[in-house]
Design an enzyme around this catalytic site. Structure first.
Site, short mmCIF file in Angstrom:
data_model
loop_
_atom_site.label_atom_id
_atom_site.label_comp_id
_atom_site.label_asym_id
_atom_site.label_seq_id
_atom_site.Cartn_x
_atom_site.Cartn_y
_atom_site.Cartn_z
N SER A 153 -59.63 26.00 31.32
CA SER A 153 -59.27 26.49 32.66
C SER A 153 -57.79 26.82 32.69
CB SER A 153 -59.55 25.41 33.70
OG SER A 153 -59.05 25.79 34.96
N PRO A 159 -48.97 19.77 35.88
CA PRO A 159 -49.59 18.45 36.04
C PRO A 159 -49.99 18.15 37.48
CG PRO A 159 -47.54 18.30 34.79
CD PRO A 159 -47.60 19.69 35.34
N ASP A 160 -49.33 18.81 38.45
CA ASP A 160 -49.64 18.56 39.86
C ASP A 160 -50.66 19.53 40.43
OD1 ASP A 160 -47.75 16.50 39.92
OD2 ASP A 160 -46.13 17.96 40.20
N HIS A 161 -51.31 20.29 39.56
CA HIS A 161 -52.32 21.26 40.02
C HIS A 161 -53.36 20.55 40.89
CE1 HIS A 161 -55.52 24.26 39.88
NE2 HIS A 161 -54.62 25.13 39.44
N LYS A 183 -58.58 18.14 29.67
CA LYS A 183 -59.01 19.34 28.94
C LYS A 183 -57.93 19.76 27.94
CE LYS A 183 -62.08 21.58 32.38
NZ LYS A 183 -63.36 21.54 31.67
#
Ligand SMILES: *[C@@H]1O[C@H](CO)[C@@H](O)[C@H](O)[C@H]1NC(C)=O
Length: 293
Positions: A153, A159-161, A183
Protein backbone atom coordinates in the site's frame (compact mmCIF):
# COMPACT_ATOMS: atom_id res chain seq x y z
CA UNK A 1 17.99 -14.93 -40.14
CA UNK A 2 16.83 -12.69 -37.34
CA UNK A 3 13.26 -13.27 -38.33
CA UNK A 4 13.81 -17.02 -38.25
CA UNK A 5 15.36 -16.78 -34.80
CA UNK A 6 12.43 -14.73 -33.56
CA UNK A 7 9.96 -17.19 -35.02
CA UNK A 8 11.64 -20.09 -33.28
CA UNK A 9 11.76 -18.21 -29.98
CA UNK A 10 8.07 -17.47 -30.21
CA UNK A 11 7.38 -21.12 -31.02
CA UNK A 12 9.50 -22.25 -28.06
CA UNK A 13 7.65 -19.89 -25.71
CA UNK A 14 4.30 -21.15 -26.94
CA UNK A 15 5.36 -24.74 -26.43
CA UNK A 16 6.67 -24.13 -22.91
CA UNK A 17 4.58 -25.51 -20.08
CA UNK A 18 2.36 -22.92 -18.41
CA UNK A 19 4.00 -21.39 -15.37
CA UNK A 20 2.79 -22.61 -12.00
CA UNK A 21 2.34 -19.43 -9.97
CA UNK A 22 0.76 -19.25 -6.52
CA UNK A 23 -1.36 -16.36 -5.33
CA UNK A 24 -2.41 -15.87 -1.70
CA UNK A 25 -5.52 -14.00 -0.68
CA UNK A 26 -7.11 -15.72 -3.67
CA UNK A 27 -10.50 -15.70 -1.94
CA UNK A 28 -10.20 -11.97 -1.26
CA UNK A 29 -10.53 -9.02 -3.57
CA UNK A 30 -7.24 -8.09 -5.27
CA UNK A 31 -5.75 -11.59 -4.88
CA UNK A 32 -8.81 -13.14 -6.51
CA UNK A 33 -8.61 -10.73 -9.44
CA UNK A 34 -4.94 -11.66 -9.99
CA UNK A 35 -5.90 -15.36 -9.74
CA UNK A 36 -8.67 -14.91 -12.32
CA UNK A 37 -6.38 -12.99 -14.66
CA UNK A 38 -3.98 -15.96 -14.64
CA UNK A 39 -6.80 -18.47 -15.02
CA UNK A 40 -7.84 -16.52 -18.13
CA UNK A 41 -4.35 -17.09 -19.62
CA UNK A 42 -4.09 -20.85 -19.29
CA UNK A 43 -1.55 -21.12 -22.12
CA UNK A 44 0.84 -19.09 -20.00
CA UNK A 45 -0.16 -19.80 -16.39
CA UNK A 46 -1.33 -22.76 -14.34
CA UNK A 47 -2.11 -20.79 -11.19
CA UNK A 48 -2.62 -22.03 -7.65
CA UNK A 49 -4.99 -19.88 -5.62
CA UNK A 50 -4.30 -20.15 -1.91
CA UNK A 51 -7.26 -19.42 0.37
CA UNK A 52 -7.56 -19.24 4.13
CA UNK A 53 -10.09 -22.00 4.73
CA UNK A 54 -12.32 -24.63 3.14
CA UNK A 55 -15.29 -22.27 3.03
CA UNK A 56 -13.32 -19.84 0.87
CA UNK A 57 -12.29 -22.73 -1.40
CA UNK A 58 -15.87 -23.92 -1.78
CA UNK A 59 -16.99 -20.39 -2.66
CA UNK A 60 -14.43 -20.23 -5.50
CA UNK A 61 -15.23 -23.72 -6.78
CA UNK A 62 -18.96 -22.93 -6.77
CA UNK A 63 -18.15 -19.91 -8.92
CA UNK A 64 -16.48 -22.18 -11.48
CA UNK A 65 -12.81 -22.11 -10.46
CA UNK A 66 -11.29 -25.60 -11.02
CA UNK A 67 -10.84 -27.31 -7.64
CA UNK A 68 -7.38 -28.53 -8.71
CA UNK A 69 -6.23 -24.94 -8.85
CA UNK A 70 -7.18 -24.10 -5.25
CA UNK A 71 -5.25 -24.99 -2.10
CA UNK A 72 -6.20 -24.19 1.49
CA UNK A 73 -3.57 -22.68 3.82
CA UNK A 74 -3.68 -19.92 6.42
CA UNK A 75 -0.72 -17.58 5.91
CA UNK A 76 -0.07 -17.58 9.65
CA UNK A 77 0.58 -21.36 9.49
CA UNK A 78 4.17 -21.70 8.20
CA UNK A 79 3.96 -25.44 7.52
CA UNK A 80 0.65 -25.18 5.67
CA UNK A 81 2.01 -22.39 3.46
CA UNK A 82 5.13 -24.40 2.71
CA UNK A 83 3.00 -27.33 1.54
CA UNK A 84 0.70 -25.08 -0.49
CA UNK A 85 3.64 -23.59 -2.41
CA UNK A 86 4.97 -26.98 -3.46
CA UNK A 87 5.85 -26.97 -7.15
CA UNK A 88 5.29 -23.23 -7.67
CA UNK A 89 7.90 -21.12 -9.43
CA UNK A 90 6.62 -17.72 -8.32
CA UNK A 91 4.34 -16.23 -5.67
CA UNK A 92 1.99 -13.28 -5.73
CA UNK A 93 1.22 -12.11 -2.18
CA UNK A 94 -2.36 -10.88 -2.07
CA UNK A 95 -3.03 -11.62 1.59
CA UNK A 96 -3.66 -8.73 3.96
CA UNK A 97 -5.18 -8.04 7.35
CA UNK A 98 -8.68 -6.81 6.68
CA UNK A 99 -10.33 -3.86 8.32
CA UNK A 100 -13.85 -4.52 9.55
CA UNK A 101 -16.37 -3.23 12.02
CA UNK A 102 -15.73 -4.73 15.46
CA UNK A 103 -18.59 -6.49 17.15
CA UNK A 104 -19.40 -5.85 20.77
CA UNK A 105 -21.55 -7.88 23.17
CA UNK A 106 -24.16 -5.22 22.58
CA UNK A 107 -23.99 -5.48 18.78
CA UNK A 108 -21.72 -3.57 16.42
CA UNK A 109 -21.89 -0.41 18.52
CA UNK A 110 -18.96 0.46 20.80
CA UNK A 111 -20.64 1.06 24.20
CA UNK A 112 -17.87 3.55 25.03
CA UNK A 113 -18.57 5.87 22.11
CA UNK A 114 -22.00 4.85 20.85
CA UNK A 115 -20.52 4.33 17.39
CA UNK A 116 -19.22 1.37 15.38
CA UNK A 117 -15.46 0.95 15.65
CA UNK A 118 -13.06 -0.40 13.05
CA UNK A 119 -10.42 -3.00 13.79
CA UNK A 120 -8.98 -6.32 12.60
CA UNK A 121 -11.30 -9.03 13.98
CA UNK A 122 -9.86 -11.71 11.67
CA UNK A 123 -6.19 -11.16 12.46
CA UNK A 124 -4.01 -8.19 13.35
CA UNK A 125 -1.53 -6.71 10.85
CA UNK A 126 1.34 -7.96 13.01
CA UNK A 127 0.17 -11.56 12.49
CA UNK A 128 -1.09 -11.35 8.91
CA UNK A 129 1.07 -8.69 7.26
CA UNK A 130 4.34 -9.29 9.09
CA UNK A 131 4.46 -12.91 10.33
CA UNK A 132 2.15 -14.11 7.54
CA UNK A 133 4.23 -12.53 4.80
CA UNK A 134 7.47 -13.68 6.42
CA UNK A 135 6.09 -17.24 6.38
CA UNK A 136 5.28 -16.87 2.69
CA UNK A 137 8.72 -15.48 1.81
CA UNK A 138 10.51 -18.20 3.80
CA UNK A 139 8.35 -20.88 2.17
CA UNK A 140 8.90 -19.41 -1.30
CA UNK A 141 12.64 -19.62 -0.77
CA UNK A 142 12.49 -23.22 0.51
CA UNK A 143 10.32 -24.28 -2.42
CA UNK A 144 12.62 -22.75 -4.99
CA UNK A 145 10.24 -19.98 -6.08
CA UNK A 146 12.33 -17.45 -7.96
CA UNK A 147 10.11 -14.36 -7.90
CA UNK A 148 7.83 -12.90 -5.22
CA UNK A 149 5.42 -10.04 -5.92
CA UNK A 150 3.84 -8.15 -3.01
CA UNK A 151 0.71 -6.06 -3.16
CA UNK A 152 1.30 -3.57 -0.33
CA UNK A 153 0.00 0.00 0.00
CA UNK A 154 1.03 3.60 -0.40
CA UNK A 155 1.57 5.54 2.81
CA UNK A 156 4.54 3.52 4.10
CA UNK A 157 6.78 6.59 4.46
CA UNK A 158 4.39 8.16 7.01
CA UNK A 159 4.38 6.45 10.44
CA UNK A 160 1.40 8.64 11.45
CA UNK A 161 -0.70 7.64 8.43
CA UNK A 162 -4.37 7.22 9.32
CA UNK A 163 -4.27 3.50 8.41
CA UNK A 164 -1.59 2.88 11.07
CA UNK A 165 -4.01 4.10 13.72
CA UNK A 166 -6.61 1.41 12.98
CA UNK A 167 -6.69 -1.21 15.74
CA UNK A 168 -3.83 0.47 17.59
CA UNK A 169 -5.72 0.77 20.88
CA UNK A 170 -6.94 -2.80 20.61
CA UNK A 171 -4.60 -4.81 22.87
CA UNK A 172 -0.82 -4.91 23.24
CA UNK A 173 0.50 -1.59 21.87
CA UNK A 174 3.76 -3.21 20.71
CA UNK A 175 2.06 -5.31 18.07
CA UNK A 176 -1.40 -3.84 17.40
CA UNK A 177 -2.40 -1.65 14.49
CA UNK A 178 0.41 -0.06 12.41
CA UNK A 179 -0.60 -1.97 9.30
CA UNK A 180 1.62 0.03 6.93
CA UNK A 181 4.63 -0.39 9.21
CA UNK A 182 4.25 -4.17 9.42
CA UNK A 183 3.76 -4.35 5.65
CA UNK A 184 6.94 -2.32 5.21
CA UNK A 185 8.83 -4.68 7.50
CA UNK A 186 7.78 -7.61 5.31
CA UNK A 187 8.84 -5.71 2.17
CA UNK A 188 12.28 -5.13 3.59
CA UNK A 189 12.46 -8.80 4.59
CA UNK A 190 11.70 -9.79 1.00
CA UNK A 191 14.32 -7.37 -0.38
CA UNK A 192 16.90 -8.90 1.96
CA UNK A 193 15.84 -12.48 1.17
CA UNK A 194 17.90 -12.75 -2.02
CA UNK A 195 14.77 -13.64 -4.01
CA UNK A 196 13.83 -11.58 -7.04
CA UNK A 197 11.07 -9.22 -5.88
CA UNK A 198 8.48 -6.76 -7.10
CA UNK A 199 6.79 -4.56 -4.49
CA UNK A 200 3.73 -2.59 -5.54
CA UNK A 201 2.35 0.23 -3.35
CA UNK A 202 -1.11 0.95 -4.73
CA UNK A 203 -2.99 4.09 -3.80
CA UNK A 204 -6.56 3.83 -2.51
CA UNK A 205 -8.15 0.70 -4.00
CA UNK A 206 -11.43 1.18 -5.83
CA UNK A 207 -13.80 -1.34 -7.40
CA UNK A 208 -13.79 -0.03 -10.98
CA UNK A 209 -13.07 -2.05 -14.11
CA UNK A 210 -9.43 -2.66 -14.97
CA UNK A 211 -7.76 -1.80 -18.26
CA UNK A 212 -9.63 1.50 -18.70
CA UNK A 213 -7.21 3.93 -17.07
CA UNK A 214 -3.72 5.26 -17.58
CA UNK A 215 -1.55 4.07 -14.68
CA UNK A 216 0.85 6.43 -12.94
CA UNK A 217 4.00 5.25 -11.14
CA UNK A 218 6.04 6.98 -8.45
CA UNK A 219 8.17 6.39 -5.36
CA UNK A 220 8.07 7.33 -1.66
CA UNK A 221 4.45 8.51 -1.65
CA UNK A 222 5.34 11.59 -3.70
CA UNK A 223 2.45 12.70 -5.91
CA UNK A 224 2.99 15.35 -8.55
CA UNK A 225 0.01 17.73 -8.77
CA UNK A 226 -2.16 17.07 -11.78
CA UNK A 227 -0.61 13.68 -12.53
CA UNK A 228 -3.37 11.28 -11.69
CA UNK A 229 -5.54 10.60 -8.67
CA UNK A 230 -4.50 8.92 -5.43
CA UNK A 231 -6.63 5.88 -6.28
CA UNK A 232 -6.41 2.84 -8.54
CA UNK A 233 -8.86 0.08 -9.52
CA UNK A 234 -8.10 -3.21 -7.77
CA UNK A 235 -8.19 -4.97 -11.13
CA UNK A 236 -5.39 -2.76 -12.48
CA UNK A 237 -3.26 -3.66 -9.45
CA UNK A 238 -4.02 -7.35 -10.08
CA UNK A 239 -2.99 -7.05 -13.73
CA UNK A 240 0.23 -5.25 -12.78
CA UNK A 241 1.07 -8.09 -10.34
CA UNK A 242 0.71 -10.61 -13.16
CA UNK A 243 2.59 -8.44 -15.65
CA UNK A 244 5.46 -8.17 -13.15
CA UNK A 245 6.13 -11.85 -13.85
CA UNK A 246 6.32 -11.27 -17.59
CA UNK A 247 8.67 -8.30 -17.96
CA UNK A 248 12.26 -7.98 -16.82
CA UNK A 249 11.76 -4.30 -15.97
CA UNK A 250 9.83 -5.34 -12.83
CA UNK A 251 12.61 -7.43 -11.32
CA UNK A 252 13.90 -6.11 -8.00
CA UNK A 253 11.74 -3.00 -8.08
CA UNK A 254 9.58 -1.23 -5.47
CA UNK A 255 7.21 1.49 -6.63
CA UNK A 256 3.92 3.34 -6.02
CA UNK A 257 1.00 2.79 -8.38
CA UNK A 258 -1.96 5.12 -8.97
CA UNK A 259 -4.16 5.99 -11.94
CA UNK A 260 -5.59 8.85 -13.91
CA UNK A 261 -9.36 9.04 -14.23
CA UNK A 262 -10.97 7.14 -17.06
CA UNK A 263 -10.92 9.36 -20.16
CA UNK A 264 -7.87 11.31 -18.94
CA UNK A 265 -4.86 9.93 -20.85
CA UNK A 266 -4.59 6.56 -22.60
CA UNK A 267 -5.30 3.25 -20.86
CA UNK A 268 -2.01 1.53 -20.06
CA UNK A 269 -1.26 -1.45 -22.26
CA UNK A 270 2.54 -1.50 -22.60
CA UNK A 271 3.56 -2.89 -19.23
CA UNK A 272 7.17 -3.43 -20.29
CA UNK A 273 7.46 0.40 -20.30
CA UNK A 274 5.32 1.12 -17.20
CA UNK A 275 8.30 1.83 -14.94
CA UNK A 276 10.27 3.82 -17.52
CA UNK A 277 9.24 7.22 -16.06
CA UNK A 278 11.02 6.30 -12.81
CA UNK A 279 14.38 6.26 -14.56
CA UNK A 280 15.54 3.43 -12.27
CA UNK A 281 14.42 5.05 -9.01
CA UNK A 282 12.95 2.72 -6.34
CA UNK A 283 11.26 3.31 -2.99
CA UNK A 284 13.72 4.31 -0.28
CA UNK A 285 13.40 2.09 2.80
CA UNK A 286 15.37 4.48 5.00
CA UNK A 287 12.15 6.56 4.99
CA UNK A 288 9.23 5.72 7.27
CA UNK A 289 9.39 3.45 10.28
CA UNK A 290 10.03 -0.27 10.46
CA UNK A 291 9.13 -1.62 13.91
CA UNK A 292 11.20 -4.11 15.87
CA UNK A 293 9.66 -7.52 16.22
C1 LIG B 1 17.38 -9.48 -7.24
O1 LIG B 1 18.21 -9.22 -6.12
C2 LIG B 1 18.63 -10.40 -5.43
C3 LIG B 1 19.51 -9.96 -4.29
O2 LIG B 1 18.88 -9.06 -3.48
C4 LIG B 1 19.40 -11.31 -6.34
O3 LIG B 1 19.69 -12.51 -5.67
C5 LIG B 1 18.57 -11.60 -7.59
O4 LIG B 1 19.33 -12.35 -8.51
C6 LIG B 1 18.13 -10.31 -8.24
N1 LIG B 1 17.29 -10.64 -9.37
C7 LIG B 1 17.47 -10.13 -10.58
C8 LIG B 1 16.55 -10.60 -11.63
O5 LIG B 1 18.35 -9.32 -10.82
Amino acid sequence: MQRLLLASLVAAAAAAAPRRVAVTGAGGQTGQLAFRRMLARRDEFDPIGIVRNAQRRDELVEKGVPADNVRVADVTDAQAILEALEGCEALLIGSSAKVATLEFDTGVIDPATGRPKLGFPKGQPYEVDWLGQRNQIDAAKKCGCTHVVICSSMGGTNPDHMLNGLGRDDGDPATKGNILQWKRKAEQYLIESGLTYTIIHPGGLVDKPGGCRELVVGVDDVMVDGEGTNTIPRDDVAETMVQALRHEAFRNRSFDLRSKLEGDGDPTSDFARLLAPLGGRDCDYSLGKIPDD
